[in-house]
Scaffold this motif. Structure first.
Motif, mmCIF file in Angstrom:
data_model
loop_
_atom_site.group_PDB
_atom_site.id
_atom_site.type_symbol
_atom_site.label_atom_id
_atom_site.label_comp_id
_atom_site.label_asym_id
_atom_site.label_seq_id
_atom_site.Cartn_x
_atom_site.Cartn_y
_atom_site.Cartn_z
ATOM 1 N N ARG D 75 40.850 -5.382 43.098
ATOM 2 C CA ARG D 75 40.774 -5.542 44.564
ATOM 3 C C ARG D 75 42.166 -5.471 45.186
ATOM 4 O O ARG D 75 42.700 -6.483 45.649
ATOM 5 N N PRO D 76 42.774 -4.280 45.248
ATOM 6 C CA PRO D 76 44.127 -4.182 45.803
ATOM 7 C C PRO D 76 44.201 -4.393 47.311
ATOM 8 O O PRO D 76 45.259 -4.773 47.823
ATOM 9 N N PHE D 77 43.098 -4.181 48.020
ATOM 10 C CA PHE D 77 43.131 -4.293 49.481
ATOM 11 C C PHE D 77 43.370 -5.746 49.904
ATOM 12 O O PHE D 77 42.580 -6.627 49.563
ATOM 13 N N SER D 79 45.426 -7.826 48.912
ATOM 14 C CA SER D 79 45.705 -8.797 47.849
ATOM 15 C C SER D 79 47.102 -9.391 48.041
ATOM 16 O O SER D 79 48.000 -8.762 48.602
#
Lengths: 144, 144, 144, 144
Positions: D75-77, D79
């Motif tokens: 979940r890079p968004f 983070s």
């Protein structure tokens, strides 16, 4: 209402971090994990979902980190204090982020206000646990 | 003490299965998941661990199934009633198995007695939810 | 590349549902759980997030159900066949829902197309496991 | 074989920690989480379960921490880099503990040897990710 404290007290393992403080952190993580799961889903259903995408993403991570933190705290037998310390550190930071973002929407969406409060309480309970005497040696080592 | 009911009430989605019944099942799953996590760890620390291997294995599955059930129930938006029904069915069966096995050791280990009680309560809450009117149509279709 | 098959083969417990079929289902669940977790997060970052809210909600449930299904399948010791059957039933239905919805967006978003394919593969692997001979008795009892 | 790299590449969010390094860590966490889940269950079924209670307890925590680490990395968004850094720190330590203990039993139980290798690989992949340039600033701040 939960049985976290009773379960920890019934464990054959002594709770070095303090029975009351660990039980309080477990309970706070349970409540926060559930609130974040519910909050993310409610936000998806709101008309202004686009304004809440950051909050949804944070709630997703927060629910998982709180769940794993409560599981690690519920397993005192053979637990590694350094791992517990790092999980609590991740949890405090995550809950603070999530609380801050959900608070921004709290006036418009009641689920955000409730979730923010649950995350704040979890950050506080896990933060207090990090103050436990049993962790002080670790911090001296890391800081020195 | 948990905020499950408040969170569900604050959701923009109507809770077709009944607000009180879903909140009760979420709370029971939370308590049972934590109790099973703790019980398995306590059993590992007991001298008679070999006698409790079945109970540990059941607690491991039960903790995971209860956690996923409470997450699915906490996400009413766009949820599929058939999936919810099947998860509840898995949860009721799992909790009943786990309660039965932990009860066998309840006289000797207090963590087993507390865990058994939490699993029974969860089997009951999820079983009552399966009686919800919104599920009756599904069961007619499956049974016909 | 994963070690699911090796681990199941090294277990002292015999895999009644069939070693290859269980290993295939475990691998498919792992891939689908990760794809759904990633897909939901990517969708939150897209400009047209409002059009994808159903897909995000389904991916959230699907990631959790696949994770719990792979854990239950990875624990053959003392497992209850009825519980396994019900978890597989929940997983097949959930993955089918999620695949169908993600396919609708597959032409516009590559993460949706990859996720849909992973969910289809998982529905298929778990569906094939439900055909295992060891489950036939259960279905006869339920159907009679 | 997994789709972690494809999913990260298809994300609208740029992967600051490096696409290959993050994908490698996600894959290693998936494999380690499954291996630990399976290893703990196999150990419960062995005659010498009492000798393996430490390994079972470590595998239980390791499976959960790896699962949450892979979810956070997927979940890079939106983070938070500090949270990611702390989760990776917890994961490296946990996997190292678990590998060390499972190695002790590796000559007698093949599931222990496979699990130890999976945990070592995960500790290495997450450790390499901690070397990412994007984390260097954080460490300077913490160390200063």
């Amino acid at each position: 209402m939960t049985v976290a404290r009773d379960m920890l007290e019934a464990s054959p393992v002594q709770i070095d971090l303090g029975l009351d403080a660990v039980a309080a952190a477990v309970d706070a993580c349970m409540i926060s994990a559930q609130a974040c799961t519910s909050c993310a889903n409610s936000s998806l259903a709101e008309d202004d979902v686009a304004a809440m995408r950051r909050s949804i993403a944070l709630c997703d991570d927060c629910a998982d980190i709180c769940t794993t933190t409560l599981r690690v705290l519920s397993r005192p037998f053979e637990s590694d204090r350094v791992v517990t310390h790092r999980m609590l550190g991740a949890c405090v930071r995550m809950c603070s982020d999530c609380a801050e973002e959900c608070e921004r929407h709290g006036a418009h969406h009641r689920h955000m206000a409730i979730c923010a409060k649950a995350c704040r309480a979890c950050a506080r309970a896990c933060g207090e646990l990090l103050e436990a005497e049993a962790f002080q040696e670790l911090e001296k080592l890391a800081g020195g």
